[in-house]
Design a protein around this motif. Sequence first.
Motif, PDB file in Angstrom:
ATOM      1  N   SER A 275       0.872  -1.163   0.000  1.00  0.00           N
ATOM      2  CA  SER A 275       0.000   0.000   0.000  1.00  0.00           C
ATOM      3  C   SER A 275       0.911   1.215   0.000  1.00  0.00           C
ATOM      4  N   ARG A 277       1.219   5.191   0.920  1.00  0.00           N
ATOM      5  CA  ARG A 277       0.574   6.147   1.802  1.00  0.00           C
ATOM      6  C   ARG A 277       1.298   7.483   1.825  1.00  0.00           C
ATOM      7  N   THR A 281      -2.380   8.126   5.044  1.00  0.00           N
ATOM      8  CA  THR A 281      -3.566   7.819   4.250  1.00  0.00           C
ATOM      9  C   THR A 281      -3.179   7.075   2.982  1.00  0.00           C
ATOM     10  N   THR A 282      -3.824   5.950   2.736  1.00  0.00           N
ATOM     11  CA  THR A 282      -3.532   5.152   1.544  1.00  0.00           C
ATOM     12  C   THR A 282      -4.127   5.822   0.311  1.00  0.00           C
ATOM     13  N   THR A 311      -8.886   2.428   3.065  1.00  0.00           N
ATOM     14  CA  THR A 311      -9.185   3.765   3.597  1.00  0.00           C
ATOM     15  C   THR A 311     -10.305   3.790   4.617  1.00  0.00           C
ATOM     16  N   GLU A 314      -8.867   3.635   8.146  1.00  0.00           N
ATOM     17  CA  GLU A 314      -7.824   4.584   8.547  1.00  0.00           C
ATOM     18  C   GLU A 314      -8.450   5.772   9.274  1.00  0.00           C
TER      19      GLU A 314
END
Length: 316
Positions: A275, A277, A281-282, A311, A314
């Motif tokens: 992932s 980020r 935040t992805t 997301t 998160e």
Amino acid sequence: MTTPSGPGQDPAPGTPGTLGSLRAERRRLLDLGYRMLGSVQDAEDVVQETYARWYALSEEEQRAIEVPLAWLTRVASRICLDHLASARVRRERYTGEWLPEPVRHGATWISTGHEGGDDPADRITLDESVGMGMLVVLDSITPAERVAFVLHDIFGMPFTEIAETVGRTPAACRQLASSARRRLAHRRPGGSTAQGHRQVVSAFREACETGDLDALVALLDPDVESRNDGGGKVRAALRPVVGRDKVARFVLGLMRREPEMELVEDDVNGTPGMSVRIAGTTFAVLALDVHDGLITDLWMVTNPDKLHAWTDHETP
């Protein structure tokens, strides 16, 4: 291949436990929809529509169905077949490359009107049939071939039942599955052990983080292909990037444009991936296929509509 989520033992038709048993088979239907369509939301819509059709039956009609799960599977498969046919038209209007929606280990689908999002029945079963490479190849065959192959080779349904779903003879359905199998055997990605795959992913991450062009090129197959799905929602390459030098420079270019970018090794469709980020935040998910220690395919999903498995969990 084996069935990812086999049918349970349904009560006799019309007995009080039948509806509860049908709900318990929700996971199998979600598994089916995702493998057919490569989209979490579309799979969820298929399951909702399938149950809606069951509830629309009278009590007498429900009691007349000897094996409710088989009925639900046939109905869901028909809905998927119709969806696959219309999806080809929609894809013509899609901006850039279309890739399947990635799923994460332990991620759940939240159903409209369905309480308990952490229920295991809402989790997709991860196995080789749900790998990103497999789904990409499945998307290249005809809808009828895909339905016949998924139902027979993955879910173990006999061709006599598949024939009722696709509206063809059992012999024709056997030919459809055979044709799909040949095409998959020719184009199916994969070919490394889990440990070897993970080692390549780790080396790829390190080369990207250090900006080591030579090390990155050394990890890529000469004919490596990179595809990026932004769906017109974010900036993304609209066409595949092909060749180890071009792919390496493309990836490092992305890293230079976003100095705060963080690559995190992660599970993507049951296979080691990453992932991507920024500030926790992805904004992208990366899946890779590896042959003989070299990356042959790199799939980057940046369309935010396809990143909910990451997301939604998160914190801002």
